[in-house]
Design an enzyme around this catalytic site. Structure first.
Site, PDB file in Angstrom:
ATOM      1  N   ARG A 174      71.241  71.889  50.524  1.00  0.00           N
ATOM      2  CA  ARG A 174      70.751  71.058  49.228  1.00  0.00           C
ATOM      3  C   ARG A 174      70.308  69.921  49.912  1.00  0.00           C
ATOM      4  O   ARG A 174      70.858  69.441  51.010  1.00  0.00           O
ATOM      5  CB  ARG A 174      71.903  70.821  48.517  1.00  0.00           C
ATOM      6  CG  ARG A 174      72.617  71.991  47.830  1.00  0.00           C
ATOM      7  CD  ARG A 174      73.606  71.823  46.655  1.00  0.00           C
ATOM      8  NE  ARG A 174      73.117  70.543  45.888  1.00  0.00           N
ATOM      9  CZ  ARG A 174      73.981  69.353  45.727  1.00  0.00           C
ATOM     10  NH1 ARG A 174      75.147  69.326  46.201  1.00  0.00           N
ATOM     11  NH2 ARG A 174      73.485  68.486  44.933  1.00  0.00           N
ATOM     12  N   SER A 234      35.617  47.749  20.990  1.00  0.00           N
ATOM     13  CA  SER A 234      35.631  46.805  22.134  1.00  0.00           C
ATOM     14  C   SER A 234      36.454  45.304  21.607  1.00  0.00           C
ATOM     15  O   SER A 234      36.234  45.080  20.328  1.00  0.00           O
ATOM     16  CB  SER A 234      34.348  46.771  22.764  1.00  0.00           C
ATOM     17  OG  SER A 234      34.590  45.428  23.470  1.00  0.00           O
TER      18      SER A 234
END
Length: 442
Positions: free
Chosen positions: A316, A277
């Site tokens: 497409r 930490s």
């Protein structure tokens, strides 16, 4: 700053530095695009539609020859990076061979095929890390086959179980992820259909049977031959979305359990290499589990986007195809990082069997109340046994006395071996046999 440095992963510690990171980098994607273009020229040469020299020239083009950032910026004009790449590649191979670059294909053919190549190349190290994890979990399951611990349901102590069975369950999910990923990886196809999925251009270029070309193309790439062009039939992408999202969740289950069991007030397991930490020197945070959990939380939304692109209009699509690129790359990276972290987590996991055993006594014997209810019913009758246990349960906490001590004062129970009945290690059911069965799976 190079183009790949812009994707260094500053905000993505879960996948940074993993094999998936390099396999999905801009340079890796460029390499896949070039491989797709080269394979197309080679496939046409194999069918007599292009000179061997042209195939060799396109194949020899290297990713380092091209400016990734320039390609990315110029991709805005046509909406995809294939268009500027084809221009640069055509120039790079020279006037003699340039006409055979990208001949007959459409941008989506190359982009989809490159995406499948990137996926296959990324999934290989993912599968290797999943194998590392399942081997580590198999070892833990075997070592702790009979290590008793509290089983928890709805966050509370339920009945005893074993850590071996828990580890075997984690492994089962890892193997499920492996099997799904392996199946999808082996099914990923090349893409070749031309402008609107009819292969018409190849007929114009002299192909007697254009339908033979997709199979030849796929062979050059080591991908599956497509039954049909899949420009708007997005099963391969949906399959990737599904197996990757499942894998993230499967690995997330292990991480979620480790996060719970490694809490300070629980402490039944601990990560072997906990993180520190910035403010509290005493902390050893379960970082691997934290990063795996983050991946598992993100994956479903990314997969949802990819499932959404199944709605691809016409021959497409506009937008649906383009929407796939980033979430699919993110999914590959997240799962690649989570697989790596799961391998490291499971290989280094510390199991505190003594703490588990100590926690079995937190309810003063009530953790085996299910067993006692069955055993006492045979002596006292079902109704009286239930009444007795219901009356004594609150007293164990109110008076701070073990349930066995209270039961021993009941004359009708004097012939029972209460020590055995109250031993949580003697009430783990078929946990050992179930663990053995799970470990038979390879």
């Amino acid at each position: 700053m190079t183009a790949d440095q812009s994707h260094a992963g500053l905000l993505a510690p879960g996948w940074t530095g993993s094999p998936a990171a390099s396999a999905t980098s801009d340079t890796a994607y460029l390499r896949a695009l070039l491989d797709a273009e080269a394979a197309l020229t080679r496939a046409q040469a194999a069918l007599g539609l292009a000179p061997e020299a042209a195939a060799a020239a396109v194949t020899e083009a290297t990713a380092g020859t091209f400016d990734v950032r320039s390609l990315a910026e110029r991709a805005r004009r046509g909406g995809n990076p294939v268009i500027p790449l084809v221009a640069d590649l055509t120039e790079a191979v020279g006037a003699e061979h340039g006409p055979y670059v990208h001949r007959g294909a459409t941008s989506q053919d190359i982009m989809d095929t490159a995406t499948m190549l990137v996926a296959v190349r990324t999934l290989e190290p993912v599968l290797a890390d999943l194998d590392r994890a399942q081997r580590a979990l198999a070892r833990l399951a075997a070592e702790h086959r009979d290590t008793p611990m509290p089983g928890r349901t709805l966050t509370q102590h339920a009945v005893p179980t074993t850590f071996g069975l828990k580890a075997a369950g984690w492994r089962s999910l890892v193997l499920d992820a492996r099997d799904r990923i392996s199946g999808v990886r082996d099914s990923l196809p090349a893409q070749l259909g031309g402008a609107a999925g009819t292969l018409a251009a190849f007929t114009a270029y002299g192909a007697e049977d254009p339908t033979a070309l997709p199979a030849a193309y796929a062979r050059e790439l080591g991908l599956r031959a497509p039954l049909l062009p899949w420009h708007t039939l997005r099963t391969p992408v949906a399959d990737l979305a599904g197996c990757l999202a499942f894998a993230a969740g499967a690995l997330g289950k292990t991480a979620a359990d480790v996060l719970t069991l490694s809490r300070t007030e629980v402490g039944e397991v601990a990560e072997g290499g906990g993180g520190g930490s910035s403010a509290m020197p005493h902390k050893a945070n379960p970082v691997r589990s934290t990063l795996i959990t983050a991946a598992a939380l993100r994956a479903p939304q990314l997969a949802a986007t990819l499932y959404g692109t199944l709605v691809a209009q016409d021959e497409r699509p506009a937008g649906a195809w383009h929407a796939e690129w980033e979430p699919l790359r993110d999914l590959l990276r997240l799962v690649g990082g989570a697989a790596r972290d799961t391998a490291e987590l499971t290989e280094d996991l510390r199991v505190r069997a003594d703490v588990m055993r100590g926690h079995l006594g937190l309810t003063h014997g009530l953790i085996v109340s299910e067993r006692l209810s069955a055993e006492l019913s045979a002596v006292l009758g079902r109704a009286r046994a239930k009444e007795l246990l219901t009356r004594l349960a609150p007293r164990t906490f109110a008076e701070g006395r073990p349930l066995g001590e209270l039961l021993a004062s009941e004359p009708a129970l004097k012939d029972l071996d209460l020590d055995d009945l109250l031993d949580p290690a003697h009430y783990t059911g078929s946990a050992g046999a179930l663990t053995d069965r799970a470990l038979e799976r390879r």
